[in-house]
Scaffold this motif. Structure first.
Motif, PDB file in Angstrom:
ATOM      1  N   MET A 162       0.829  -1.203   0.000  1.00  0.00           N
ATOM      2  CA  MET A 162       0.000   0.000   0.000  1.00  0.00           C
ATOM      3  C   MET A 162       0.859   1.246   0.000  1.00  0.00           C
ATOM      4  O   MET A 162       1.844   1.317   0.712  1.00  0.00           O
ATOM      5  N   SER A 163       0.438   2.224  -0.786  1.00  0.00           N
ATOM      6  CA  SER A 163       1.209   3.468  -0.837  1.00  0.00           C
ATOM      7  C   SER A 163       0.840   4.363   0.322  1.00  0.00           C
ATOM      8  O   SER A 163      -0.333   4.522   0.637  1.00  0.00           O
ATOM      9  N   THR A 164       1.860   4.941   0.928  1.00  0.00           N
ATOM     10  CA  THR A 164       1.604   5.892   2.002  1.00  0.00           C
ATOM     11  C   THR A 164       2.137   7.254   1.604  1.00  0.00           C
ATOM     12  O   THR A 164       2.999   7.384   0.752  1.00  0.00           O
ATOM     13  N   LYS A 220       7.838  25.277  -4.181  1.00  0.00           N
ATOM     14  CA  LYS A 220       6.725  24.663  -3.442  1.00  0.00           C
ATOM     15  C   LYS A 220       5.942  23.717  -4.357  1.00  0.00           C
ATOM     16  O   LYS A 220       5.600  22.593  -3.972  1.00  0.00           O
ATOM     17  N   VAL A 221       5.680  24.141  -5.583  1.00  0.00           N
ATOM     18  CA  VAL A 221       4.948  23.294  -6.539  1.00  0.00           C
ATOM     19  C   VAL A 221       5.780  22.048  -6.854  1.00  0.00           C
ATOM     20  O   VAL A 221       5.267  20.928  -6.870  1.00  0.00           O
ATOM     21  N   GLU A 222       7.083  22.242  -7.055  1.00  0.00           N
ATOM     22  CA  GLU A 222       7.960  21.105  -7.358  1.00  0.00           C
ATOM     23  C   GLU A 222       8.077  20.150  -6.170  1.00  0.00           C
ATOM     24  O   GLU A 222       8.119  18.934  -6.351  1.00  0.00           O
ATOM     25  N   ASP A 223       8.104  20.704  -4.950  1.00  0.00           N
ATOM     26  CA  ASP A 223       8.165  19.856  -3.749  1.00  0.00           C
ATOM     27  C   ASP A 223       6.896  19.016  -3.628  1.00  0.00           C
ATOM     28  O   ASP A 223       6.961  17.829  -3.280  1.00  0.00           O
ATOM     29  N   ASP A 224       5.743  19.634  -3.889  1.00  0.00           N
ATOM     30  CA  ASP A 224       4.472  18.896  -3.847  1.00  0.00           C
ATOM     31  C   ASP A 224       4.493  17.764  -4.866  1.00  0.00           C
ATOM     32  O   ASP A 224       4.098  16.633  -4.579  1.00  0.00           O
ATOM     33  N   PHE A 225       4.948  18.085  -6.072  1.00  0.00           N
ATOM     34  CA  PHE A 225       4.983  17.093  -7.150  1.00  0.00           C
ATOM     35  C   PHE A 225       5.889  15.922  -6.752  1.00  0.00           C
ATOM     36  O   PHE A 225       5.520  14.755  -6.884  1.00  0.00           O
ATOM     37  N   GLU A 226       7.055  16.273  -6.226  1.00  0.00           N
ATOM     38  CA  GLU A 226       8.030  15.269  -5.777  1.00  0.00           C
ATOM     39  C   GLU A 226       7.416  14.381  -4.683  1.00  0.00           C
ATOM     40  O   GLU A 226       7.592  13.169  -4.675  1.00  0.00           O
ATOM     41  N   SER A 227       6.666  15.006  -3.780  1.00  0.00           N
ATOM     42  CA  SER A 227       5.992  14.270  -2.720  1.00  0.00           C
ATOM     43  C   SER A 227       4.990  13.280  -3.329  1.00  0.00           C
ATOM     44  O   SER A 227       4.863  12.138  -2.877  1.00  0.00           O
ATOM     45  N   GLY A 228       4.315  13.700  -4.405  1.00  0.00           N
ATOM     46  CA  GLY A 228       3.383  12.808  -5.091  1.00  0.00           C
ATOM     47  C   GLY A 228       4.083  11.621  -5.715  1.00  0.00           C
ATOM     48  O   GLY A 228       3.632  10.475  -5.601  1.00  0.00           O
ATOM     49  N   VAL A 229       5.224  11.886  -6.338  1.00  0.00           N
ATOM     50  CA  VAL A 229       6.007  10.810  -6.955  1.00  0.00           C
ATOM     51  C   VAL A 229       6.441   9.816  -5.877  1.00  0.00           C
ATOM     52  O   VAL A 229       6.278   8.603  -6.016  1.00  0.00           O
ATOM     53  N   ARG A 230       6.950  10.343  -4.766  1.00  0.00           N
ATOM     54  CA  ARG A 230       7.403   9.486  -3.656  1.00  0.00           C
ATOM     55  C   ARG A 230       6.260   8.720  -3.005  1.00  0.00           C
ATOM     56  O   ARG A 230       6.454   7.644  -2.446  1.00  0.00           O
ATOM     57  N   SER A 231       5.054   9.284  -3.084  1.00  0.00           N
ATOM     58  CA  SER A 231       3.888   8.654  -2.455  1.00  0.00           C
ATOM     59  C   SER A 231       3.188   7.667  -3.391  1.00  0.00           C
ATOM     60  O   SER A 231       2.198   7.055  -3.012  1.00  0.00           O
ATOM     61  N   GLY A 232       3.661   7.565  -4.623  1.00  0.00           N
ATOM     62  CA  GLY A 232       3.058   6.610  -5.551  1.00  0.00           C
ATOM     63  C   GLY A 232       1.873   7.135  -6.342  1.00  0.00           C
ATOM     64  O   GLY A 232       1.043   6.362  -6.815  1.00  0.00           O
TER      65      GLY A 232
END
Length: 172
Positions: free
Chosen positions: A1-3, A130-142
Motif C-alpha cells: 500500500m502506498s503511504t 513549493k509546486v515542485e516539492d508537492d509534485f516530488e511528494s506525489g512521486v514518492r507517495s506513488g
C-alpha cells in the motif's frame, strides 16, 4: 500500500480542524477534468463532515498533457503569499474551462489580491519550489494520476464519489 510521503506539515495548505479524525490529501492538477469533477464533491464532503475532516491540497501538475497546470499551480502559490490560497484554488477550478495566461491576473484581481505583488510572487523561486516539492511528494507517495487521494496517509483507491461513499459508511 502506498503511504503519503512526507506527512502533512505546516508547509501544506490545510482546510479544517487540526483535531479532525480524518485527513484527506488530494494530489491535484488545476487543468485536469477529473480534478474539476472532484472539486464540488470535496466541498460536499467538507460540508457533510465538518470538523471531522481536514483537507490538504498538494500540486501534481501533469505538464505533458496540461499546458496551464503548472502556471495555475504557481498562481495558487502566489496567492498563498497573500494568504489567499484557497480563494485562488476555488477560482481556478470554477474557471477551469477558460484557463489561460490572462486568467490568472483576472482571478487575482477578483479575489482581492494586490496584483502587482501577485505578478512578482508568481516568478519567485520559492513559489516554483513549493509546486515542485508537492509534485516530488506525489512521486514518492506513488501518485500515478490526478486526482489521487490519501486518507490518513494511506492511498485511497478510487475517485471522489467512492471516497464520499466510504466516509459515509464509516460514519454510520
Amino acid at each position: 500500500m502506498s503511504t503519503l510521503k512526507p506527512e502533512v506539515s505546516s508547509s501544506d495548505h490545510i482546510e479544517g480542524s487540526d483535531a479532525a479524525s480524518i485527513t484527506i490529501v488530494e494530489f491535484g492538477d488545476y487543468q485536469c477534468p477529473h480534478c474539476a469533477h472532484a472539486y464540488p464533491i470535496i466541498k460536499e464532503i467538507e460540508q457533510a463532515f465538518g470538523d471531522q475532516i481536514r483537507f490538504v491540497f498538494r500540486h501534481f501538475p501533469l505538464q505533458e498533457s496540461h499546458e496551464f497546470a503548472f502556471p495555475a499551480a504557481l498562481a495558487a502559490e502566489a496567492a498563498a503569499m497573500q494568504g489567499k490560497f484557497w480563494e485562488m484554488h476555488d477560482a481556478l477550478f470554477e474557471n477551469q474551462y477558460r484557463l489561460s495566461d490572462d486568467l490568472f491576473e483576472e482571478l487575482a484581481e477578483t479575489i482581492g489580491l494586490d496584483v502587482e505583488q501577485f505578478q512578482k510572487a508568481i516568478l519567485e523561486d520559492a513559489v516554483k519550489q513549493k509546486v515542485e516539492d508537492d509534485f516530488e511528494s506525489g512521486v514518492r507517495s506513488g501518485v500515478n494520476g490526478t486526482p489521487s487521494f490519501y486518507v490518513n496517509e494511506t492511498k485511497f483507491d478510487g475517485g471522489p464519489d467512492e471516497l464520499f461513499e466510504m466516509l459515509k459508511e464509516s460514519a454510520e
